[in-house]
Design an enzyme around this catalytic site. Sequence first.
Site, PDB file in Angstrom:
ATOM      1  CB  VAL A 105      -0.922   0.010   1.244  1.00 51.20           C
ATOM      2  CG1 VAL A 105      -1.803   1.243   1.242  1.00 51.20           C
ATOM      3  CG2 VAL A 105      -1.773  -1.245   1.286  1.00 51.20           C
ATOM      4  CD  GLU A 106       2.757   5.856  -2.870  1.00 51.56           C
ATOM      5  OE1 GLU A 106       2.254   6.730  -2.125  1.00 51.56           O
ATOM      6  OE2 GLU A 106       2.809   5.964  -4.097  1.00 51.56           O
ATOM      7  CG  LEU A 107      -1.925   4.461   1.600  1.00 49.03           C
ATOM      8  CD1 LEU A 107      -2.548   4.253   2.961  1.00 49.03           C
ATOM      9  CD2 LEU A 107      -2.880   4.033   0.499  1.00 49.03           C
ATOM     10  N   GLY A 108       0.594   8.085  -0.598  1.00 52.47           N
ATOM     11  CA  GLY A 108       0.927   9.494  -0.683  1.00 52.47           C
ATOM     12  C   GLY A 108       1.553  10.012   0.587  1.00 52.47           C
TER      13      GLY A 108
END
Length: 595
Positions: free
Chosen positions: A300-303
């Site tokens: 998960v990459e969420l900014g």
Amino acid sequence: MERLEEYNPLLLYAIAAATLYTFYFLFRSDPEAAVPYHVTPPEQATPGWKGEVLDNLSMKIPNSSLIQCYAPATGESLSRIDTSTPSSIDRAIAKAADAQTQWTKTTFAERRKVLKTMLKFLLENQETIARVACLDSGKTMVDASLGEILVTAEKLRWVIAHGEESLKSESRPGNLLMAYKWNEVMWQPLGVVAACVSWNYPFHNLISPVIASIFAGNAIIVKGSENTAWSSSYFASIATAALVACGHSPDIVQSVVCWPDVADYLTSHPGIAHITFIGSRPVAHHVCASASKALTPVCVELGGKDPAIVLDDLSNSEFHRVSSILMRGVFQSAGQNCIGIERVIALPNVYDRLVCHLTPRIQALRPGSILNSSPDDAPIDIGACISDANFSKLEHLIEDAVAQGARLLCGGKRYIHPSHPKGHYFAPTLLVDVTPTMKIAREELFAPVFTLMPASSVDDAIAIANSTPYALGASVYGSSNRDLERVVREVHAGMVAVNDFAVTYMVQLPFGGVKGSGYGRFAGQEGLRSLCNQKAVTRDRWPWLAKTSIPGPMDLPLKGAEAGKRAWGMAMGVVWVGYGDWKGKLRGIRHLLGL
């Protein structure tokens, strides 16, 4: 001839052999050489193309599942895209699974050949790829070159050069008790994986997980954002056509486009072995909950709310260099960059200099579009935003900050472009004297807003940097190695660049964050390995000499009245021999001998 006879025949043979080897090495055919291929680009990417300017800039079409695709810089219609359904997703996963059974048997050399073929196509078609990305996302050609072409070329180069080394089986150390074993970890394909990626880099975000997944031996279902659905099929075809050119099935890569309600069907599908998600935190909650139904792991990459800390000890030449880096870091892709600089935190001696130096530069930025432009037009510094849906919130956050003492030196509101009044533009903004308690200092903006925050000391700067829920990337600029390294150690982030911006990705270090910015990593060795089953294996080192056997006193069922006591003594002796000091080992031997 007489002089040749003076030489030893072995020497003449060696010279001849070296000459033949040199010719062979120079002119041999490379089994991994790139194969030329062609992908027909969309007609909209032709310079000078003009489309119908839509009255209603909405992706949703009433009473239809189609997606209305348009250029956010001008409002021109690009196409209407039919969306995937649960049944079509089932078919895509089945086709990918079938193709993967053959693909998993390919060698690393065969996979490298595909990537080299893609790299050759990328280099030779940079302008077309960049134009397609610009049309669908609103960015400038320079932004597309840096954020789409350059990083994808590096991803391909790194995997070609280091992918096999990263996925080769590794031997692992053992211990005294298991000295007769040798141990390894194998990295094997998972099967069919998926990637659900964001719109801000429509080419790179889509093709990057494809590169890693297929090199690891997987097939992949890649779902681009509905915001950039028009370009997804062209970009995916760059990968599928490379596979075909190298003699492999295109079914290894499947592109799907769907609305969020159907995306849930994909992310909970039992046929998916791993998911890479790039997007927002609210959507991530849905994706992870959906994936948990099938116990599918998710990266998960969420900014982020990335800080750039500017220390006091910059020389004049360094000040100008760093200022230009900050400008690019903030305004790259109109600020729509997950590792863009969202907060510039400056110490007292450099703060006012930055305000004076940056104000005219930001005021001079020219928004615009590559569409319908001519060589006589003024250069374009900054592109459009993907949508105007966030503009009212941005304006409110800026007004709230000003009400609390911040100074708005330029911008701060939506911009109506004289040539493209339907385009989604937000005026390049400089907001100074921002404090950590203001909402604008805590919420991700994803917009062309330069937020400058004062810090009284290095301690204060680090505290400000760590004051948000996000922790993706960070950067620090200065000369004092002690202060630089202190920031590196103490700032909360998954990546830190010293005297530079976002270059960790340009050398394929693992990409990702902590806290509210997500978990897991892609890129580099860690990214490749995360797409594999990490299989631990032990084997007999000397099978003819030593193998595991159960000693009599511990063999089940235990025999005799004192069997339990003897078994416990032997078990205790094994532990002492394996892990005690020399006295403990002697004690263990006594137990083993029953003394």
